[in-house]
Design a protein around this motif. Structure first.
Motif, PDB file in Angstrom:
ATOM      1  N   GLN A 211       0.691  -1.166   0.108  1.00  0.00           N
ATOM      2  CA  GLN A 211       0.014   0.044   0.105  1.00  0.00           C
ATOM      3  C   GLN A 211       0.943   1.541   0.026  1.00  0.00           C
ATOM      4  O   GLN A 211       2.001   1.109   0.410  1.00  0.00           O
ATOM      5  CB  GLN A 211      -0.800   0.110   1.112  1.00  0.00           C
ATOM      6  N   GLU A 386     -11.767  -6.034   7.881  1.00  0.00           N
ATOM      7  CA  GLU A 386     -11.939  -4.836   7.168  1.00  0.00           C
ATOM      8  C   GLU A 386     -10.534  -4.710   5.946  1.00  0.00           C
ATOM      9  O   GLU A 386     -10.970  -4.221   5.030  1.00  0.00           O
ATOM     10  CB  GLU A 386     -11.282  -3.598   8.392  1.00  0.00           C
ATOM     11  N   LEU A 387      -9.283  -5.231   6.398  1.00  0.00           N
ATOM     12  CA  LEU A 387      -8.506  -5.439   5.353  1.00  0.00           C
ATOM     13  C   LEU A 387      -8.947  -6.313   4.220  1.00  0.00           C
ATOM     14  O   LEU A 387      -8.715  -5.776   2.959  1.00  0.00           O
ATOM     15  CB  LEU A 387      -7.121  -5.933   5.902  1.00  0.00           C
ATOM     16  N   ASN A 389     -12.081  -6.815   3.139  1.00  0.00           N
ATOM     17  CA  ASN A 389     -12.727  -6.051   2.256  1.00  0.00           C
ATOM     18  C   ASN A 389     -12.295  -5.007   1.426  1.00  0.00           C
ATOM     19  O   ASN A 389     -12.876  -4.795   0.261  1.00  0.00           O
ATOM     20  CB  ASN A 389     -13.877  -5.544   3.178  1.00  0.00           C
ATOM     21  N   GLN A 390     -11.295  -4.522   1.785  1.00  0.00           N
ATOM     22  CA  GLN A 390     -10.526  -3.480   1.016  1.00  0.00           C
ATOM     23  C   GLN A 390      -9.777  -3.872  -0.247  1.00  0.00           C
ATOM     24  O   GLN A 390      -9.357  -3.393  -1.197  1.00  0.00           O
ATOM     25  CB  GLN A 390      -9.514  -2.872   1.872  1.00  0.00           C
ATOM     26  N   VAL A 391      -9.369  -5.379  -0.316  1.00  0.00           N
ATOM     27  CA  VAL A 391      -8.610  -6.039  -1.197  1.00  0.00           C
ATOM     28  C   VAL A 391      -9.269  -7.133  -2.053  1.00  0.00           C
ATOM     29  O   VAL A 391      -8.893  -7.675  -2.993  1.00  0.00           O
ATOM     30  CB  VAL A 391      -7.284  -6.414  -0.783  1.00  0.00           C
ATOM     31  N   SER A 400      -6.037  -0.386  -6.323  1.00  0.00           N
ATOM     32  CA  SER A 400      -7.210  -0.021  -6.108  1.00  0.00           C
ATOM     33  C   SER A 400      -7.400   1.515  -6.162  1.00  0.00           C
ATOM     34  O   SER A 400      -6.410   2.557  -6.269  1.00  0.00           O
ATOM     35  CB  SER A 400      -7.317  -0.283  -4.588  1.00  0.00           C
ATOM     36  N   ILE A 403      -8.620   4.842  -1.126  1.00  0.00           N
ATOM     37  CA  ILE A 403      -9.240   4.330  -0.094  1.00  0.00           C
ATOM     38  C   ILE A 403      -9.330   5.326   1.186  1.00  0.00           C
ATOM     39  O   ILE A 403      -8.279   5.360   1.598  1.00  0.00           O
ATOM     40  CB  ILE A 403      -9.078   2.904   0.154  1.00  0.00           C
ATOM     41  N   GLU A 405      -9.542   5.975   5.203  1.00  0.00           N
ATOM     42  CA  GLU A 405      -9.478   5.303   6.273  1.00  0.00           C
ATOM     43  C   GLU A 405      -9.302   6.075   7.681  1.00  0.00           C
ATOM     44  O   GLU A 405      -8.457   6.796   7.371  1.00  0.00           O
ATOM     45  CB  GLU A 405      -8.338   4.269   6.105  1.00  0.00           C
ATOM     46  N   TYR A 415      -5.720   8.553   3.305  1.00  0.00           N
ATOM     47  CA  TYR A 415      -6.056   7.829   2.187  1.00  0.00           C
ATOM     48  C   TYR A 415      -4.811   6.910   1.688  1.00  0.00           C
ATOM     49  O   TYR A 415      -3.738   7.237   1.981  1.00  0.00           O
ATOM     50  CB  TYR A 415      -6.389   8.925   0.924  1.00  0.00           C
TER      51      TYR A 415
END
Length: 482
Positions: A211, A386-387, A389-391, A400, A403, A405, A415
């Motif tokens: 990230q 949560e992680l 769902n992000q990926v 992506s 995002i 956060e 972000y």
């Protein structure tokens, strides 16, 4: 079954234990079948007469390990505590619980023999933390005593002292047994090769994630507003005897706001950021700090109590306002970085190094580390939701969109853009591909063998007796020495 009991009760003993199943003082062993007369209901008592009495069996002794006695009621209380803490006890037996209690007492007994020390201060501080946590959860000391059916705080503290002393001795002894155990690459290879192919563990689907994070910088004006506000709160507390607790509830933006900013038991080894700990250990009891900055914002702090190398503090956290326009700029910047990577102007790893604000990942190409083993892989079924769902919808080599956060620890929002750098399908463990996991399994087996050897040796050398009623138990260890 014994393995399940070890797991369940291991978690149990590491938590806040409050039912007092341990009897830690060295005592003479009484007759386990002792009976005393008890007055029967509706029966008149005559001097020097046993008429109208019935005989009631006292709390029996289940086992003795060195200087430690395990009562039948200790097993009952342990089972009740497991249920109260929500643990499944469907497959837990009295024999299994007794075996676990005996193991813990053998560790503690040998710790004393080996002069492994647990200071009274250390034990009492642990009890203080547990009581503070209970009071915060339940509401007051009176409610805690009522909930746990204790007559007074002194008796409860004494009970906690005995439980914690035994637990801490047991833990230190176990740590000593395995502390010097290392595993060589050759031992890992031998461990892997001796597992039949049909029995090799299956590794679930995994992924590696990177990230790039952009964190907003507040303006100097917003920072000064926060400092001025904290100085005003500090002056009201010092000059007008205002309550720090109330001020924290009213103004703090940190997670401890609802607790009046309370942070109990701060030590120099605790996980709080360095700036926070430095201030905590620079203040006297009752002193309020000047405003100071951490990665989470600006604080003032008061030390409520100094206990040896621990500090009970309260703090008020204020964060300079981050305007929407500042956040919008971060999003635009990340959009540009994302597009430049996709256009091949630089790699994701180069972009992380040059543009990411997250120090923990930027020097490693933005790669995230799994907190369970600090490796780069995340098993899908064990990922933080949560992680995941992000990926979860990202395809290979896809980056992506930015995002947004919030920081769960109370810091400023941010972000980020994310990328899945590698995928690994579910597969049978491979020596080269899964070396770290196999290494940990091999080390765990070596530690288990060391503990088993230690246990067998010290069972032979220690005075142990098991009540006749429990001798038919199928213990994992040779407690009856047959």
């Amino acid at each position: 079954m014994d393995k399940k009991i070890r797991i369940i009760t291991g978690l149990f003993f590491m938590g806040i234990l409050v039912s007092g199943f341990a009897q830690t003082d060295s005592i003479q062993v009484p007759d386990t079948n002792l009976e005393l007369p008890s007055i029967a209901e509706n029966t008149s008592v005559k001097k020097d007469s046993t008429n109208g009495f019935k005989r009631v069996k006292l709390d029996g002794i289940a086992a003795v390990i060195g200087d430690y006695v395990i009562l039948d009621s200790d097993i009952d209380k342990t089972l009740i505590d497991l249920r109260n803490q929500g643990a499944s006890t469907e497959d837990v037996t009295r024999c299994g619980l007794l075996g676990k209690l005996m193991e813990d007492r053998l560790y503690a007994h040998q710790a004393v023999q080996d002069s492994i020390l647990v200071s009274d201060d250390e034990v009492n501080l642990t009890g203080d933390r547990q009581l503070q946590s209970l009071v915060q959860q339940i509401g007051s000391m009176a409610k805690v005593l009522k909930y746990y059916k204790k007559d007074n705080e002194a008796d409860f503290r004494e009970e906690l002292y005995k439980i914690n002393k035994l637990r801490m001795l047991s833990e230190k002894m176990q740590q000593k047994i395995v502390s010097d155990i290392e595993i060589t690459p050759e031992e890992v290879r031998q461990f892997y090769n001796k597992i039949p192919e049909s029995e090799r563990p299956v590794i679930g689907a995994e992924m590696e994630i990177a990230q790039i994070v952009k964190e907003p910088e507040p303006s100097e004006d917003e920072i000064q507003k926060v400092i001025d506000k904290l100085n005003s709160i500090k002056a009201d507390i010092e000059d007008n005897d205002a309550s720090f607790n109330v001020k924290a509830i009213l103004y703090s933006q940190g997670p401890s706001k609802s607790k009046g900013g309370a942070i109990p038991s701060v030590t120099k080894e605790s996980s709080y950021v360095t700036e926070f700990k430095d201030v905590a250990f620079s203040l006297q009891e009752g002193e309020v700090s000047e405003p100071f900055e951490t990665q989470f914002g600006w604080h003032i702090m008061i030390v409520e109590k100094i206990r040896g190398q621990e500090r009970d503090v309260r703090h008020i956290l204020l964060q300079p306002e981050i305007t929407q326009s500042t956040l919008d700029k971060l999003k635009v910047e990340l959009d540009s970085i994302r597009q430049n990577v996709m256009d091949g102007k630089y790699t994701f790893e180069e972009a992380a190094l040059n543009f990411s604000d997250q120090k923990e990942t930027k020097f490693d190409g933005g790669k995230l580390r799994n907190p369970q083993d600090f490796g780069p892989r995340f098993e899908l079924t064990k990922m933080d939701p949560e992680l995941y769902n992000q990926v979860r919808n990202l395809k290979d080599d896809e980056i992506s969109m930015p995002i947004f956060e919030q920081d769960p620890r109370g810091g400023a929002p941010k972000y980020k853009i994310m990328k899945i750098t590698n995928r690994y399908d579910e597969h049978v463990a491979d020596f080269a591909q899964d070396y770290i996991k196999i290494q940990q399994l091999a080390k765990t087996e070596k530690q288990y063998k060391a503990i088993k050897e230690w246990m067998n040796e010290h069972i032979e050398d220690t005075y142990i007796t098991v009540n006749e009623a429990n001798r038919e138990c199928e213990f994992a260890n040779n407690w009856v020495k047959e």
